[in-house]
Design an enzyme around this catalytic site. Structure first.
Site, PDB file in Angstrom:
ATOM      1  N   GLY A  77       0.771  -1.237   0.000  1.00 51.48           N
ATOM      2  CA  GLY A  77       0.000   0.000   0.000  1.00 51.48           C
ATOM      3  C   GLY A  77       0.804   1.288   0.000  1.00 51.48           C
ATOM      4  CD  GLN A  78       6.241   0.825   1.006  1.00 51.10           C
ATOM      5  OE1 GLN A  78       7.087   1.253   0.239  1.00 51.10           O
ATOM      6  NE2 GLN A  78       6.403  -0.263   1.738  1.00 51.10           N
ATOM      7  NE  ARG A  79       1.570   9.873  -0.926  1.00 47.35           N
ATOM      8  CZ  ARG A  79       0.337  10.382  -0.974  1.00 47.35           C
ATOM      9  NH1 ARG A  79      -0.259  10.486  -2.148  1.00 47.35           N
ATOM     10  NH2 ARG A  79      -0.281  10.772   0.105  1.00 47.35           N
ATOM     11  CB  ILE A  81       3.789   0.163  -5.073  1.00 45.09           C
ATOM     12  CG1 ILE A  81       3.526   0.019  -3.587  1.00 45.09           C
ATOM     13  CG2 ILE A  81       5.274   0.095  -5.354  1.00 45.09           C
ATOM     14  CD1 ILE A  81       4.052  -1.298  -3.017  1.00 45.09           C
ATOM     15  NE  ARG A  82      -1.119   4.489  -1.024  1.00 46.07           N
ATOM     16  CZ  ARG A  82      -1.070   5.621  -0.318  1.00 46.07           C
ATOM     17  NH1 ARG A  82      -1.769   6.680  -0.722  1.00 46.07           N
ATOM     18  NH2 ARG A  82      -0.326   5.698   0.757  1.00 46.07           N
TER      19      ARG A  82
END
Lengths: 189, 415
Positions: A77-79, A81-82
């Site tokens: 869920g890191q920005r 890789i969203r």
């Protein structure tokens, strides 16, 4: 709920990718980083949850529940890789969205991400379960407050549910999954 | 017909004849798949002379010399030890597949981050990022032996053709209605074949960028495809438990290989196009006569799904990788298991021989890749370091460099 260890080699990923038979359910587990998605996944699979690190890619587990085989895809869920979440939208039967109920500063951010997901064509009509996670923390907001903050009542194009839980203790998790099994047919007809 | 010159091919051992016919330059190869350091040279040369009109008496000394060189190459001792050379961290999501060009000077990696990257093997430097796909880049290939083009197949349902030198996209092949999960260039590098979850395979013309033909007939996802060495046949393996043999020119189905009781995981031709090996979820590998489509052997022994199969270059050995955590080596002649490769602690998803056929490389969910002696089955090395499972691995042609692609978002070079 009994879990089966699912190998995640490339081939089994392809097997999990195909539109699955009636009794198999493809569940997408999304949410901001540090929401507790992987802990939830491991809790579902009755695995050790003491050493969990940020997910850089994805994890997949298969869990048996109420006659269904739930293939659960936990996506990092890191920005940065969203934007890649949509890699995994195809053939999704149920969306589970996980929220860190104690992280008030990011309610707006998580609400925005959820709203964008609900606008995705490939997820249209897909039942959504929102886990108001980390209820074991005393600073956690109650599910009702989160539901209001996120305007969940305005969702009209699908069935949805918010369930408070603690992935750490397991409390509430089973209730949420029961809802999933009950509502999976909404999409799978 | 006039013979112009000889070219030596080390793996599989052979001599290529370049000759002129009607003002046109042509090539043909004399395959010496059974050659060993002990082969009687005079006898072999005599056989070649009788069978091949281009090899006249005046050329015999030259041919002898070439065979000696092949024998020298074959008798070289292979005691290469691999060490971690570099960890490549440029991808931001898990890798899918990896592949070398023929010379091994560069290699490519596909990723969930929707890119394919081109790398310089010697330095570990990133040469190009091939951007444009809108979903996972799953299947990748160089057009070996040329190596000037790259094809990428994506979950976005398209295949793209790129220049390996500049990274420029020549064509986007559109037409599949589901994820592309396997692809291959034909040996002449005039076509790209793509296999898809939409149950079809398609052949695309590299020059025009147009679809040449659709191979229709499977009732479930196509998961593996491969051309034979001459390029006139292609096989497709499917989740419908069958493998189809197609005529490349017409797109007509020539044979259907029926016998497996589970999904197909991999289907491969041997070098001389006489045999097809197929791996299946039914825990077996089957060998088929490539001409008539009859099953010639069922290779058993694995206790779980067979996830990958491969021939060595000469076609004498078949290796199988299984979800039971072991790999096995079978003799193509006797159909017997000659070695069991035990040691991995989890399923093995990829297996390959080096070009020499002396080593086997396996990649596993236990986060290691292992190197084995093909004949004794002895584990020679454990390549440790990845922090998540290994999805893909490959040898360079020389057998001196190994690359591994992992779910941990990295690619590692070992040499």
């Amino acid at each position: 709920m009994c879990s089966t260890e699912l190998s995640e080699g490339l081939l089994s990923i392809l097997r999990k990718l195909k539109s699955v038979p009636d009794q198999e359910v493809r569940i997408l587990l999304l949410g901001l980083d540090n929401a507790g998605k992987t802990t939830l996944l491991k809790q579902l699979a009755s695995e050790d949850i003491s050493h969990i690190t940020p997910t850089q890619g994805f994890n997949i587990k298969s869990v048996q529940s109420q006659g269904f085989k739930l293939n659960v895809w936990d996506i990092g869920g890191q920005r940065k890789i969203r934007p890649y979440w949509r890699n995994y939208f195809e053939n999704t039967d149920v969306l589970i969205y996980v929220i860190d109920s104690a992280d008030r500063k990011r309610f707006e951010e998580t609400g925005q991400e959820l709203a964008e997901l609900l606008d995705e064509e490939k997820l249209s009509g897909v039942p959504v379960l929102i886990f108001a996670n980390k209820q074991d923390l005393f600073t956690a907001s109650p599910a009702s407050e989160i539901a209001e903050g996120l305007n969940l009542h305005t969702i009209r194009d699908r069935v949805w549910q918010i369930q408070s839980c603690s992935a750490l203790t397991g409390e509430g998790v089973q209730d949420g999954m029961n809802w999933v099994c009950k509502n999976v047919n909404a999409k799978k007809k | 017909m006039k013979l112009k010159r000889f070219l030596l091919r080390y793996y599989p051992p052979g001599i290529i004849l370049e000759y002129e016919k009607g003002g046109e330059m042509k090539t043909k190869s004399i395959d010496l798949l059974d050659l060993t350091p002990a082969t009687d040279i005079d006898k072999l040369v005599e056989e070649i002379r009788r069978a091949e009109p281009l090899v006249t008496t005046s050329r015999i000394q030259q041919v002898k010399y070439l065979i000696v060189r092949l024998q020298e190459k074959l008798s070289q001792q292979d005691d290469h030890k691999f060490y971690l050379f570099k960890v490549l961290r440029a991808h931001i999501l898990p890798l899918t597949n990896v592949a070398f060009n023929k010379s091994g000077s560069s290699f490519i990696t596909g990723s969930y981050d929707r890119t394919c990257k081109v790398w310089d093997t010697a330095s570990g430097e990133e040469l190009h990022t091939l951007e444009g796909h809108r979903n996972v880049v799953y299947a990748i290939a160089f057009n070996n032996p040329y190596g000037d083009k790259i094809a990428t197949g994506s979950f976005d349902k398209t295949c793209k053709l790129w220049s390996a030198e500049t990274g420029k996209c020549y064509h986007t092949f559109r037409g599949h209605t589901a994820e592309i999960v396997c692809l291959s260039f034909n040996p002449q590098s005039t076509l790209v074949a793509t296999g898809s979850m939409d149950t079809t395979a398609k052949l695309w013309d590299i020059q025009t960028g147009e679809e040449a033909v659709t191979l229709t007939g499977h009732s479930a996802e196509i998961i593996s495809l491969s051309f034979n060495t001459t390029g006139d046949r292609i096989i497709t393996g499917s989740f419908d438990h069958t493998v189809s043999v197609w005529d490349v020119g017409s797109g007509r189905r020539v044979n259907t290989l029926i016998g497996h009781r589970g999904e197909i995981s991999s289907a491969q031709f041997n070098w001389d196009c006489s045999l097809i090996a197929t791996g299946s979820m039914d825990k077996t590998c089957m060998l088929w006569n490539a001409l008539n489509g009859k099953c010639v052997a069922t290779l058993t022994g694995h206790e779980d799904e067979v996830l990958d199969v491969c021939f060595d270059y000469t076609g004498q050995l078949i290796a199988t990788a299984s979800a039971d955590g072991t790999a096995r080596v079978y003799s193509a002649a006797t159909k017997k298991c000659i070695a069991k490769l035990a040691g991995h602690e989890s399923e093995i998803s990829k297996i390959c021989f080096n070009a020499q056929g002396s080593r086997i490389l396996t990649g596993s969910a236990d986060k290691t890749a292992r190197l084995w002696d093909s004949h004794s089955g002895q584990c020679l090395q454990v390549l440790e370091g990845h922090t998540d499972e290994i999805f893909s691995c490959a040898f360079n042609y020389e057998g001196t460099t190994v690359i591994t692609g992992s779910k941990d978002n990295t690619c590692r070079i070992w040499r």
